[in-house]
Design a protein around this motif. Sequence first.
Motif, PDB file in Angstrom:
ATOM      1  N   ASP A  26     -55.427 -10.053   3.597  1.00 30.94           N
ATOM      2  CA  ASP A  26     -56.567 -10.771   4.154  1.00 30.94           C
ATOM      3  C   ASP A  26     -56.679 -10.606   5.671  1.00 30.94           C
ATOM      4  N   LEU A  27     -56.766  -9.365   6.069  1.00 30.89           N
ATOM      5  CA  LEU A  27     -56.766  -9.064   7.496  1.00 30.89           C
ATOM      6  C   LEU A  27     -58.184  -9.111   8.053  1.00 30.89           C
ATOM      7  N   SER A  28     -58.357  -9.907   9.111  1.00 27.94           N
ATOM      8  CA  SER A  28     -59.629  -9.891   9.831  1.00 27.94           C
ATOM      9  C   SER A  28     -59.328  -9.614  11.288  1.00 27.94           C
ATOM     10  N   LEU A  29     -60.003  -8.608  11.829  1.00 25.35           N
ATOM     11  CA  LEU A  29     -59.671  -8.184  13.178  1.00 25.35           C
ATOM     12  C   LEU A  29     -60.882  -7.496  13.791  1.00 25.35           C
ATOM     13  N   GLU A  30     -61.185  -7.887  15.018  1.00 23.65           N
ATOM     14  CA  GLU A  30     -62.263  -7.223  15.729  1.00 23.65           C
ATOM     15  C   GLU A  30     -61.666  -6.442  16.885  1.00 23.65           C
ATOM     16  N   ILE A  31     -62.054  -5.187  17.010  1.00 20.33           N
ATOM     17  CA  ILE A  31     -61.536  -4.372  18.105  1.00 20.33           C
ATOM     18  C   ILE A  31     -62.688  -4.108  19.073  1.00 20.33           C
ATOM     19  N   ALA A  32     -62.480  -4.493  20.334  1.00 24.70           N
ATOM     20  CA  ALA A  32     -63.559  -4.373  21.313  1.00 24.70           C
ATOM     21  C   ALA A  32     -63.682  -2.934  21.791  1.00 24.70           C
ATOM     22  N   ARG A  33     -64.894  -2.539  22.121  1.00 24.35           N
ATOM     23  CA  ARG A  33     -65.144  -1.199  22.638  1.00 24.35           C
ATOM     24  C   ARG A  33     -64.362  -0.993  23.935  1.00 24.35           C
ATOM     25  N   GLY A  34     -63.622   0.091  24.006  1.00 23.33           N
ATOM     26  CA  GLY A  34     -62.922   0.432  25.242  1.00 23.33           C
ATOM     27  C   GLY A  34     -61.567  -0.230  25.411  1.00 23.33           C
ATOM     28  N   GLU A  35     -61.145  -1.010  24.452  1.00 23.23           N
ATOM     29  CA  GLU A  35     -59.857  -1.691  24.659  1.00 23.23           C
ATOM     30  C   GLU A  35     -58.695  -0.861  24.123  1.00 23.23           C
ATOM     31  N   PHE A  36     -57.516  -1.212  24.588  1.00 23.63           N
ATOM     32  CA  PHE A  36     -56.286  -0.604  24.101  1.00 23.63           C
ATOM     33  C   PHE A  36     -55.575  -1.650  23.270  1.00 23.63           C
ATOM     34  N   LEU A  37     -55.683  -1.502  21.961  1.00 24.57           N
ATOM     35  CA  LEU A  37     -55.102  -2.496  21.067  1.00 24.57           C
ATOM     36  C   LEU A  37     -53.866  -1.913  20.398  1.00 24.57           C
ATOM     37  N   THR A  38     -52.799  -2.667  20.430  1.00 28.51           N
ATOM     38  CA  THR A  38     -51.586  -2.195  19.772  1.00 28.51           C
ATOM     39  C   THR A  38     -51.304  -3.029  18.536  1.00 28.51           C
ATOM     40  N   LEU A  39     -50.998  -2.327  17.446  1.00 26.88           N
ATOM     41  CA  LEU A  39     -50.524  -3.014  16.251  1.00 26.88           C
ATOM     42  C   LEU A  39     -49.008  -2.921  16.275  1.00 26.88           C
ATOM     43  N   LEU A  40     -48.370  -4.070  16.429  1.00 27.24           N
ATOM     44  CA  LEU A  40     -46.919  -4.095  16.600  1.00 27.24           C
ATOM     45  C   LEU A  40     -46.305  -4.812  15.408  1.00 27.24           C
ATOM     46  N   GLY A  41     -45.193  -4.288  14.931  1.00 31.99           N
ATOM     47  CA  GLY A  41     -44.531  -4.979  13.836  1.00 31.99           C
ATOM     48  C   GLY A  41     -43.365  -4.166  13.321  1.00 31.99           C
ATOM     49  N   PRO A  42     -42.494  -4.804  12.545  1.00 34.79           N
ATOM     50  CA  PRO A  42     -41.384  -4.058  11.958  1.00 34.79           C
ATOM     51  C   PRO A  42     -41.912  -3.120  10.879  1.00 34.79           C
ATOM     52  N   SER A  43     -41.067  -2.211  10.388  1.00 35.75           N
ATOM     53  CA  SER A  43     -41.542  -1.289   9.358  1.00 35.75           C
ATOM     54  C   SER A  43     -41.829  -2.084   8.081  1.00 35.75           C
ATOM     55  N   GLY A  44     -42.906  -1.699   7.400  1.00 34.40           N
ATOM     56  CA  GLY A  44     -43.292  -2.412   6.196  1.00 34.40           C
ATOM     57  C   GLY A  44     -44.135  -3.643   6.466  1.00 34.40           C
TER      58      GLY A  44
END
Lengths: 364, 415
Positions: A26-44
């Motif tokens: 149930d992922l909801s996420l908005e990514i803004a134009r021009g931003e540097f977004l990192t998805l961080l997390g352990p493996s899996g």
Amino acid sequence: MEQGRSIVHFVNVGKTYDGERLIVDDLSLEIARGEFLTLLGPSGSGKTTTLMMLAGFETPTRGQILLNGQEINRLAPHRRGIGMVFQNYALFPHMTVAENLAFPLNVRALGKAEVEARVIRALDLVKLGGFAARRPAQLSGGQQQRIAVARALIFEPELVLMDEPLGALDKQLREGMQYEIRELHQRLGVTIVYVTHDQAEALTMSDRIAVFDQGKIQQLASPTELYEKPRTSFVANFVGDNNLMAAEVDTLRSDHLCSVVLEGGAKVIAVATDELMPGQKVMLSVRPERLRLDPDAGAGTSSRLKGVIEEIVYLGDHMRIFVRTANQVRFLIKAANKEPHHGLTKGGMLTFGWSAQDCRALPV
Amino acid sequence: MTVTAITSPDDSRSIKRELTRSLRRRKLQAFVLVAPLLLFILFMFIYPIGGMLLRSVYSPDFARAMPATVAAIAEWPGSGTPPETVWAGVARDMLALQQRNEAGPVAAALNVEMSGARSLVLKTARNAGKLTAPYREAMVTLDPMWNDARIWQAIKRLSSPVTPRFYLAAVDMKVDEAGSIVSQPEDRQIYRSLFLRTLLISGVVTLCCLILGYPVAHLLANLPLRISNILMIFVLLPFWTSLLVRTTAWIVLLQKQGVVNSLLVWSHVLTDETRAELIFNRTGTILAMTHILLPFMILPLYSVMKTVSPVYMKAARSLGANQFVAFTKVYVPQTFAGVAAGCLLVFILAVGYYITPALVGGESGTLISNMIAYHIQKSLNWGLAAALGAILLTAILALYWTFNRLTKIDIIGLG
């Protein structure tokens, strides 16, 4: 319009491979134009699956992914116009550097002169002007990485995805490349979605970081906020070093502070991060560099503990001191190497403390 | 890390010596380990093949059996019939052969050069005791064939131990009566077209193997391990079945009253009268050989495809290439090493294939190897067999060399 600022919008996206376990939940996420977004997390944790769904190599089991307001759930990867940098560069070994760079242009049937001009420009952009005729195998890891970045940028996509692009580089090179990618991002203004499991890398590079665990975003915030004000114990623990203590809320105070009881019975003051109730179980979190070795000297120290020094690790610019308190909680203290710390010996007793503002009570 | 340079020349010389010594020891160990195999190959492979190749140019048996003739005929220039000394030499040698009971091989050798010479030699040898000077009259009386200049030219050709005649024969040429090299008459030319047919059929078989094997290898390399392992067993299954069984199975399937024809008749594609000739011809050879050599194509392809990471295809797709372009421009070029190895392996095996064409090839599907076997086993013309074999070997080595040059990959590690 809502889509004006955001380039990518995940709407309640879910992904499962076996029909039982949700890799992305149930992922909801908005990514803004021009931003540097990192998805961080352990493996899996679902971060790479999220990226692959955006790139088009996986289809969401549920929900919608919008790119510039258009649903792209079933759009083939080559029609998305998204640049991508892979973990092991994925430079085509049978082509030269120039042919690699020209590949995305040639499949778009650009004119020969245009292709050549763009290849030269791209090589200059990553400061590898003289390498056009080399094969990828003749380049160092860092050079290959730069070519891979240049290849993902050369067809001028609005959005570039990077899947742990620096994972194969050694530490020094990695830090240099982090800076270079950051600089490219600022210069070109593209949107970058970056996947990593290295929290230091995420903190250095990102505008915003989404911390993933078990398919869910635990916290989405700027690096400073993530580090200073983690909202869950997972985030507190995953981003940076941390000292965690199990505790129970005693009383709430008006100024966002609360009084909690440690397992040993000691009472400390902490910042209440959420709507807490008296009697609720919480985790107290204090950063190791916020622990003070001389709690009586400075003002503002609100809590003190005593423990036995188990280990002292000397790291040049700072020391790591491991202390075990009477009720068997292990603390890590980072002491800056500013003044000599006399009297610190393994096995000796140490009193340390922290300010109430540096201690956060996180709901478990 | 710092590297200390060796500055003085004395130092550098002594350290080189030590290096050579330590390397020599390791080389010696390596040599001892491979020595048994090396000896085996030397005595069981190189030596017999070398001996066989030698036979294609060196044939001293005739000269050894007819010493007097050989000594006398050297003087004769080769036109008309030779002088009396040569006749006397033949008579003396024939007598000796008859006493040792060794006229057979000489008769056979001469018969290869000129048909009908076998009975002439055997007859003369039988009557050698009765021959008296002048030998010319005596021998012509015994058999007028001795008056034929061609028999003497044949003897002269055979008397030299080193000879190009096997190679000439192998490419459908011969030395004529005048001593110049000419093509065999049309109706006696077989080897050149047989070589061409061998290359052609091998080429077709290689192409069929590639077309059939490439998708299979791709599947094997990309399916989940559990499924690909089962598929791999199917690929390897033919290896565990006897070659003869596989070939005869094709006979059962493809013959006129066989399974395939019956199915086609049953489904009204063919009628009983028009059953297709699927075996004992070129079609049969190509079908059976493709089946038998297919694993040799799949395995090298598979081993190369296994190393091509699927991430390259993803990268190509993300850069804007559709499936087809990504496959042809990015995936296929990375498997060229496997294609080259597989094609070379199948082609070389096909060129020398013997059992399958012998069983299912019929008239139009026989290959050069069947002719070599015929000369070894039936006609006993080992020199010609050796020459055919040597030409085949040279052709393959040349092919291998060019292939290596073109693809810049060293498959077996020669060259």
